[in-house]
Enzyme design. Structure first.
Site, mmCIF file in Angstrom:
data_model
loop_
_atom_site.group_PDB
_atom_site.id
_atom_site.type_symbol
_atom_site.label_atom_id
_atom_site.label_comp_id
_atom_site.label_asym_id
_atom_site.label_seq_id
_atom_site.Cartn_x
_atom_site.Cartn_y
_atom_site.Cartn_z
ATOM 1 N N VAL A 81 0.856 -1.190 0.000
ATOM 2 C CA VAL A 81 0.000 0.000 0.000
ATOM 3 C C VAL A 81 0.892 1.240 0.000
ATOM 4 O O VAL A 81 1.602 1.503 0.973
ATOM 5 C CB VAL A 81 -0.893 0.016 1.262
ATOM 6 C CG1 VAL A 81 -1.724 1.297 1.297
ATOM 7 C CG2 VAL A 81 -1.784 -1.209 1.304
ATOM 8 N N LEU A 92 -6.387 8.936 -2.278
ATOM 9 C CA LEU A 92 -6.114 7.790 -3.162
ATOM 10 C C LEU A 92 -6.126 6.471 -2.401
ATOM 11 O O LEU A 92 -6.659 5.470 -2.877
ATOM 12 C CB LEU A 92 -4.784 7.986 -3.904
ATOM 13 C CG LEU A 92 -4.753 9.182 -4.846
ATOM 14 C CD1 LEU A 92 -3.442 9.234 -5.616
ATOM 15 C CD2 LEU A 92 -5.929 9.128 -5.820
ATOM 16 N N LEU A 93 -5.524 6.454 -1.215
ATOM 17 C CA LEU A 93 -5.605 5.227 -0.416
ATOM 18 C C LEU A 93 -7.075 4.903 -0.140
ATOM 19 O O LEU A 93 -7.496 3.750 -0.281
ATOM 20 C CB LEU A 93 -4.837 5.377 0.904
ATOM 21 C CG LEU A 93 -5.120 4.262 1.925
ATOM 22 C CD1 LEU A 93 -4.766 2.896 1.363
ATOM 23 C CD2 LEU A 93 -4.380 4.520 3.231
ATOM 24 N N TYR A 140 -5.340 2.765 9.488
ATOM 25 C CA TYR A 140 -6.348 1.822 9.010
ATOM 26 C C TYR A 140 -7.623 1.689 9.840
ATOM 27 O O TYR A 140 -8.575 1.048 9.406
ATOM 28 C CB TYR A 140 -5.700 0.436 8.830
ATOM 29 C CG TYR A 140 -4.653 0.453 7.737
ATOM 30 C CD1 TYR A 140 -5.032 0.511 6.407
ATOM 31 C CD2 TYR A 140 -3.293 0.446 8.032
ATOM 32 C CE1 TYR A 140 -4.089 0.539 5.391
ATOM 33 C CE2 TYR A 140 -2.333 0.481 7.026
ATOM 34 C CZ TYR A 140 -2.746 0.524 5.708
ATOM 35 O OH TYR A 140 -1.814 0.569 4.704
ATOM 36 N N PHE A 167 4.071 -9.762 5.736
ATOM 37 C CA PHE A 167 3.560 -9.832 4.360
ATOM 38 C C PHE A 167 3.281 -8.429 3.857
ATOM 39 O O PHE A 167 3.330 -7.467 4.616
ATOM 40 C CB PHE A 167 2.290 -10.701 4.285
ATOM 41 C CG PHE A 167 1.133 -10.238 5.140
ATOM 42 C CD1 PHE A 167 0.161 -9.383 4.612
ATOM 43 C CD2 PHE A 167 1.007 -10.642 6.467
ATOM 44 C CE1 PHE A 167 -0.917 -8.959 5.388
ATOM 45 C CE2 PHE A 167 -0.072 -10.219 7.247
ATOM 46 C CZ PHE A 167 -1.033 -9.373 6.711
HETATM 47 C C1 LIG Z 1 -0.173 5.676 3.992
HETATM 48 C C2 LIG Z 1 -0.430 6.227 2.606
HETATM 49 C C3 LIG Z 1 -0.623 5.061 1.641
HETATM 50 C C4 LIG Z 1 -1.694 7.093 2.662
HETATM 51 O O1 LIG Z 1 -2.092 7.409 1.356
HETATM 52 P P1 LIG Z 1 -2.974 8.747 1.062
HETATM 53 O O2 LIG Z 1 -3.462 8.610 -0.335
HETATM 54 O O3 LIG Z 1 -2.204 9.929 1.460
HETATM 55 O O4 LIG Z 1 -4.196 8.537 2.051
HETATM 56 P P2 LIG Z 1 -5.639 9.202 1.865
HETATM 57 O O5 LIG Z 1 -5.469 10.591 1.301
HETATM 58 O O6 LIG Z 1 -6.544 8.296 1.123
HETATM 59 O O7 LIG Z 1 -6.092 9.299 3.356
HETATM 60 C C5 LIG Z 1 -7.307 8.763 3.842
HETATM 61 C C6 LIG Z 1 -7.421 9.174 5.282
HETATM 62 O O8 LIG Z 1 -6.364 8.538 6.022
HETATM 63 C C7 LIG Z 1 -5.579 9.542 6.689
HETATM 64 N N1 LIG Z 1 -4.188 9.100 6.646
HETATM 65 C C8 LIG Z 1 -3.507 8.691 5.558
HETATM 66 N N2 LIG Z 1 -2.262 8.343 5.897
HETATM 67 C C9 LIG Z 1 -2.157 8.541 7.225
HETATM 68 C C10 LIG Z 1 -1.103 8.381 8.151
HETATM 69 N N3 LIG Z 1 0.094 7.931 7.758
HETATM 70 N N4 LIG Z 1 -1.352 8.654 9.436
HETATM 71 C C11 LIG Z 1 -2.565 9.102 9.832
HETATM 72 N N5 LIG Z 1 -3.605 9.278 8.986
HETATM 73 C C12 LIG Z 1 -3.391 9.014 7.701
HETATM 74 C C13 LIG Z 1 -5.810 10.806 5.902
HETATM 75 O O9 LIG Z 1 -5.545 11.935 6.673
HETATM 76 C C14 LIG Z 1 -7.252 10.669 5.534
HETATM 77 O O10 LIG Z 1 -8.014 11.008 6.666
HETATM 78 P P3 LIG Z 1 -9.553 11.447 6.596
HETATM 79 O O11 LIG Z 1 -10.330 10.200 6.366
HETATM 80 O O12 LIG Z 1 -9.806 12.028 7.932
HETATM 81 O O13 LIG Z 1 -9.648 12.410 5.463
HETATM 82 C C15 LIG Z 1 0.766 7.099 2.119
HETATM 83 O O14 LIG Z 1 0.923 8.177 3.010
HETATM 84 C C16 LIG Z 1 2.077 6.356 2.018
HETATM 85 O O15 LIG Z 1 2.399 5.827 0.962
HETATM 86 N N6 LIG Z 1 2.867 6.300 3.126
HETATM 87 C C17 LIG Z 1 4.186 5.670 3.111
HETATM 88 C C18 LIG Z 1 4.095 4.154 2.879
HETATM 89 C C19 LIG Z 1 3.182 3.508 3.897
HETATM 90 O O16 LIG Z 1 3.298 3.714 5.080
HETATM 91 N N7 LIG Z 1 2.271 2.654 3.389
HETATM 92 C C20 LIG Z 1 1.373 1.894 4.215
HETATM 93 C C21 LIG Z 1 1.941 0.533 4.392
HETATM 94 S S1 LIG Z 1 1.045 -0.430 5.563
#
Ligand SMILES: CC(C)(COP(=O)(O)OP(=O)(O)OC[C@H]1O[C@@H](n2cnc3c(N)ncnc32)[C@H](O)[C@@H]1OP(=O)(O)O)[C@@H](O)C(=O)NCCC(=O)NCCS
Length: 408
Positions: free
Chosen positions: A83, A94-95, A124, A408
């Site tokens: 992810v 996007l997530l 999550y 994983f």
């Molecule tokens: C984590 C990640 C995938 C989030 O993607 P993103 O597209 O920025 O997430 P979204 O914009 O869809 O966010 C959806 C919601 O989650 C929250 N959110 C996203 N990442 C977050 C984080 N790291 N910590 C806290 N909240 C987070 C957003 O603020 C948003 O909140 P809302 O529902 O109140 O609006 C991205 O920041 C990333 O690639 N991080 C580094 C790699 C990583 O950690 N991947 C996850 C592996 S388990």
């Protein structure tokens, strides 16, 4: 043009891998080579990408695995991984969109559960996931670790190929008994043991130790490397356990003894261990083992409570009506669970609820890793009928702490 979320095509796999290397800070591993390696492993229909014009700015993958649940019983779960969203596209939802698409597809396939490991805890919960099986990190003062029980059988240093041969069978025995475990496939073994270069090579100098019982049958293994350090000619060397897996109590003791008794080793460190580790109880001085940390590891998201709750076994017979709140709708509704040690049934009902709970609370109690009482205190659930929480806890408790030791 809005960002498009869709399954990737085969020709896009190298770009998809290159995209995930950025947020994951992966410095090694040629995306083309990695794609060639993974093509046969991945179901591309379950590999999503976010496309901003020609830029692949988000990645998401899920795959089916088998989760051991109390009983032990076995449930097909969708394991979510890879992810990422590029730093240039973060916090644009996007997530959220990739997750919604994947959970919907899981529901349509009839998968009752999704699972994942969270890089950062707060991500999550909003999608209905909750920590369901924790880990501990242990540090053992090897010089004061004297074992009161010596364990049986023999230990032998073996080559990686021997472990590759016997490891999967030993792991399968543990997996079938250990709540919270998931399957490991050949690709997992090949990449974890460094036989196939997955782009994150294991440390150099790994040693493999095989335990055999009195009949010569393998019953467990230890893999480790050593970080050698001397200060004023006194050893401060650390033995780092990669995995210590035991099918029997004798193997468990004997392998821990091996780790603690290697000459020059001052400290043994082991990550990803069970919260219910027997090690301190084996020592004259249990304080030789320090729990460095306890953290969340496996997150569970219940998608279909009827299937998920009927699949596991319970500590005693009993009935409880659960009213599940789920903003995404997948698990929402009222469910009557007729539970028991030998089987369970769960179906939608109009009966009065005993407990109202968030879908996250259902995921958290599912493997027995936390009590409902604790979650009521945290505001994740409410008792609707007097004594219902106590009754539910008596059903959902697990006789062993859930533990997943497979990344994983
Ligand atoms: C984590 C990640 C995938 C989030 O993607 P993103 O597209 O920025 O997430 P979204 O914009 O869809 O966010 C959806 C919601 O989650 C929250 N959110 C996203 N990442 C977050 C984080 N790291 N910590 C806290 N909240 C987070 C957003 O603020 C948003 O909140 P809302 O529902 O109140 O609006 C991205 O920041 C990333 O690639 N991080 C580094 C790699 C990583 O950690 N991947 C996850 C592996 S388990």
């Amino acid at each position: 043009m809005p960002v498009e979320i869709r399954a990737i095509e085969e020709s896009e796999l190298p770009r998809w891998i290159a995209a995930l290397q950025v947020p994951f800070f992966v410095a090694e591993g040629d995306p083309g080579q990695q794609a060639a390696l993974r093509r046969a492993q991945y179901d591309l229909a379950r590999c999503r990408g976010a496309f901003d014009g020609h830029t692949l700015c988000g990645t998401f993958r899920s795959f089916p695995t088998e989760l051991t649940v109390p009983g032990p019983q076995f449930v097909t779960a969708s394991a979510i991984t890879a992810v990422t969203v590029l730093p240039t596209h973060r916090r644009q939802g996007l997530l959220r969109r990739m997750m919604a698409a994947d959970l919907q597809a899981s529901v349509e396939r009839g998968e009752a559960l999704s699972i994942l490991i969270a890089s950062e805890y707060p991500i999550y919960g909003r999608f209905g996931f909750a920590r369901a099986a924790d880990h501990v990190g242990l540090s053992v003062d090897a010089s004061s670790a004297r074992f009161t029980h010596r364990g049986g059988g023999t230990v032998e240093l073996v080559d990686r190929d021997v472990l590759r041969n016997v490891g999967p069978g030993l792991y399968e025995r543990v997996r079938h008994a250990q709540v919270g475990s998931i399957t490991r496939n050949d690709f997992w073994w090949d990449t974890t043991l460094g036989i196939v270069d997955a782009g994150w090579p294991p440390p150099k100098g790994i040693r493999y130790v095989l335990h055999r019982d009195g009949r010569g049958e393998p019953q467990g293994y230890l893999s480790y490397h050593v970080d050698e350090k001397w200060e004023d000619r006194v050893s401060e060397t650390t033995l780092v356990v990669h995995e210590l897996l035991a099918c029997t109590d004798d193997a468990y003791v004997r392998l821990w003894r091996y780790a603690c008794e290697v000459d020059w080793v001052a400290t043994v460190k082991a990550e990803d261990r069970s919260i219910d580790e027997a090690l301190p109880w084996l020592l004259e001085d249990a304080r030789a083992v320090r729990q460095q940390h306890r953290t969340d590891f496996l997150f569970v998201r219940v998608l279909d409570p009827s299937v998920a709750l009927a699949a596991r076994r319970y500590m005693r017979p009993g009935r409880v009506v659960l009213d599940v709140r789920d903003d995404a709708g997948h698990a929402a509704g009222r469910f009557a669970l007729d539970a028991g040690p030998d089987g369970a049934a769960c179906a939608r009902t109009d009966a009065d609820a005993d407990v109202t709970l968030d879908v996250r609370a259902l995921g958290a109690i599912y493997l027995g890793g936390v009590s409902l009482r604790t979650l009521v205190a945290a505001g994740w659930a409410e008792e609707e009928a007097p004594g219902a929480v106590r009754r539910a806890d008596a059903l959902f408790a697990s006789d062993a702490a859930p533990w997943c030791n497979t990344w994983f």
